[in-house]
Design a protein around this motif. Structure first.
Motif, PDB file in Angstrom:
ATOM      1  N   HIS A   1       0.837  -1.200   0.000  1.00 13.54           N
ATOM      2  CA  HIS A   1       0.000   0.000   0.000  1.00 13.54           C
ATOM      3  C   HIS A   1       0.881   1.263   0.000  1.00 13.54           C
ATOM      4  CE1 HIS A   1      -3.477   2.481   0.818  1.00 13.54           C
ATOM      5  NE2 HIS A   1      -2.830   3.027   1.828  1.00 13.54           N
ATOM      6  N   GLN A   2       1.907   1.252   0.863  1.00 19.17           N
ATOM      7  CA  GLN A   2       2.841   2.382   0.945  1.00 19.17           C
ATOM      8  C   GLN A   2       3.562   2.589  -0.391  1.00 19.17           C
ATOM      9  OE1 GLN A   2       3.354   4.669   3.327  1.00 19.17           O
ATOM     10  NE2 GLN A   2       1.662   3.716   4.405  1.00 19.17           N
ATOM     11  N   GLN A   3       3.969   1.479  -0.993  1.00 18.77           N
ATOM     12  CA  GLN A   3       4.692   1.533  -2.260  1.00 18.77           C
ATOM     13  C   GLN A   3       3.821   2.130  -3.366  1.00 18.77           C
ATOM     14  OE1 GLN A   3       8.102   0.598  -2.568  1.00 18.77           O
ATOM     15  NE2 GLN A   3       7.688   1.848  -4.350  1.00 18.77           N
ATOM     16  N   ARG A   4       2.550   1.710  -3.401  1.00 19.08           N
ATOM     17  CA  ARG A   4       1.636   2.240  -4.420  1.00 19.08           C
ATOM     18  C   ARG A   4       1.406   3.739  -4.200  1.00 19.08           C
ATOM     19  NH1 ARG A   4      -4.114  -0.329  -4.903  1.00 19.08           N
ATOM     20  NH2 ARG A   4      -4.414   0.852  -2.986  1.00 19.08           N
TER      21      ARG A   4
ATOM     22  N   SER B   1      -4.624  17.085  -4.152  1.00 13.05           N
ATOM     23  CA  SER B   1      -5.808  17.922  -4.315  1.00 13.05           C
ATOM     24  C   SER B   1      -6.385  17.616  -5.688  1.00 13.05           C
ATOM     25  CB  SER B   1      -5.434  19.401  -4.254  1.00 13.05           C
ATOM     26  OG  SER B   1      -4.948  19.701  -2.959  1.00 13.05           O
ATOM     27  N   SER B   2      -7.630  18.034  -5.910  1.00 14.78           N
ATOM     28  CA  SER B   2      -8.233  17.768  -7.214  1.00 14.78           C
ATOM     29  C   SER B   2      -9.210  18.868  -7.584  1.00 14.78           C
ATOM     30  CB  SER B   2      -8.958  16.427  -7.199  1.00 14.78           C
ATOM     31  OG  SER B   2     -10.072  16.493  -6.337  1.00 14.78           O
TER      32      SER B   2
ATOM     33  N   LEU C   1      -7.837   6.771  -4.823  1.00 17.76           N
ATOM     34  CA  LEU C   1      -7.559   8.214  -4.866  1.00 17.76           C
ATOM     35  C   LEU C   1      -8.138   8.930  -3.652  1.00 17.76           C
ATOM     36  CD1 LEU C   1      -8.003   8.610  -8.688  1.00 17.76           C
ATOM     37  CD2 LEU C   1      -5.927   9.210  -7.415  1.00 17.76           C
ATOM     38  N   ASN C   2      -9.302   8.504  -3.181  1.00 18.07           N
ATOM     39  CA  ASN C   2      -9.861   9.088  -1.955  1.00 18.07           C
ATOM     40  C   ASN C   2      -8.928   8.838  -0.772  1.00 18.07           C
ATOM     41  OD1 ASN C   2     -12.080  10.188  -3.164  1.00 18.07           O
ATOM     42  ND2 ASN C   2     -13.398   8.417  -2.774  1.00 18.07           N
ATOM     43  N   GLY C   3      -8.315   7.664  -0.783  1.00 17.61           N
ATOM     44  CA  GLY C   3      -7.371   7.314   0.283  1.00 17.61           C
ATOM     45  C   GLY C   3      -6.096   8.147   0.259  1.00 17.61           C
TER      46      GLY C   3
ATOM     47  N   SER D   1     -12.968   1.656 -12.293  1.00 21.45           N
ATOM     48  CA  SER D   1     -13.115   3.064 -11.915  1.00 21.45           C
ATOM     49  C   SER D   1     -13.449   3.187 -10.433  1.00 21.45           C
ATOM     50  CB  SER D   1     -14.226   3.728 -12.727  1.00 21.45           C
ATOM     51  OG  SER D   1     -13.933   3.605 -14.086  1.00 21.45           O
ATOM     52  N   ARG D   2     -14.260   2.252  -9.954  1.00 25.99           N
ATOM     53  CA  ARG D   2     -14.657   2.293  -8.548  1.00 25.99           C
ATOM     54  C   ARG D   2     -13.442   2.128  -7.643  1.00 25.99           C
ATOM     55  NH1 ARG D   2     -18.877  -1.787  -6.372  1.00 25.99           N
ATOM     56  NH2 ARG D   2     -18.287  -1.305  -4.244  1.00 25.99           N
ATOM     57  N   ASN D   3     -12.604   1.180  -8.004  1.00 30.70           N
ATOM     58  CA  ASN D   3     -11.391   0.946  -7.221  1.00 30.70           C
ATOM     59  C   ASN D   3     -10.463   2.167  -7.309  1.00 30.70           C
ATOM     60  OD1 ASN D   3      -9.552  -0.671  -5.628  1.00 30.70           O
ATOM     61  ND2 ASN D   3      -8.315  -0.782  -7.473  1.00 30.70           N
TER      62      ASN D   3
END
Length: 196
Positions: free
Chosen positions: A7-10, A53-54, A45-47, A38-40
């Motif tokens: 997770h950290q690497q990603r 920012s977006s 991205l929310n995480g 797309s859901r994933n």
């Protein structure tokens, strides 16, 4: 390798992509980081909201590094919401289309004699090492494009350097004009349809 480490690497890899490319939309991040659906992608991205920012552009959200994200990956360039984002997204789409050249550099400045130029990106072809200069055309006047092409032509005459001049434009109608203006130089004109 445990899940936390992966997770950290990603997270790190996605932030580094934004450091390199300035702005990426959800679709581009999804492709580059193999986020499957797309859901994933939206969940991932929310995480990352602590670091990114977006803003909305068309139907997509566009992401860039915020202060915490810049600090985490030692990025000195500050990016904000910009009306110019289309330019970045088109350039980055070409980077993805070219399968992420390792030699890719954005906004490279170079000078030959009295001619100085900043290209939108530069990379070397994987199979023959040929230098490629990338120029992105959104809606700037054709005269602006022509003066840039004239500079490349002059550099070609002065140095005899063998390079490709690549244009990426959104519209088919602009492709033919750019091709005509580039006659005699090696290179190619791509439209958005070619590279998605």
């Amino acid at each position: 390798m445990n899940f936390h480490h992966l997770h950290q690497q990603r997270t790190e890899n996605m932030l580094l992509s934004l450091k390199k490319l300035d702005y990426l939309n959800r679709y581009q991040l999804q492709i580059m980081h193999n986020l499957k659906s797309s859901r994933n992608a939206n969940r991932v991205l929310n995480g990352l909201s602590e670091y990114i920012s977006s803003f909305r552009f068309g139907l997509e959200k566009v992401y860039y590094l915020n202060k915490a994200g810049r600090e985490r990956v030692q990025c000195t360039k500050v990016r904000k919401k910009t009306p110019n984002v289309q330019h970045y997204l088109l350039r980055n789409q070409f980077y993805i289309y070219k399968k992420y050249p390792a030699t890719w550099e954005n906004e490279m400045k170079f000078k030959v004699d009295k001619i100085s130029l900043i290209c939108d990106a530069e990379y070397r072809e994987f199979y023959n090492g040929k230098r490629c200069f990338v120029e992105v055309d959104i809606s700037q006047p054709m005269s602006t494009n022509k003066s840039k092409i004239d500079k490349y032509r002059k550099i070609n005459e002065l140095t005899g350097a063998d390079f490709n001049l690549i244009w990426v434009t959104e519209l088919e109608s602009r492709r033919h004009k750019l091709m005509r203006m580039c006659e005699g130089l090696s290179g190619k004109v791509y439209t958005l349809q070619d590279i998605i």
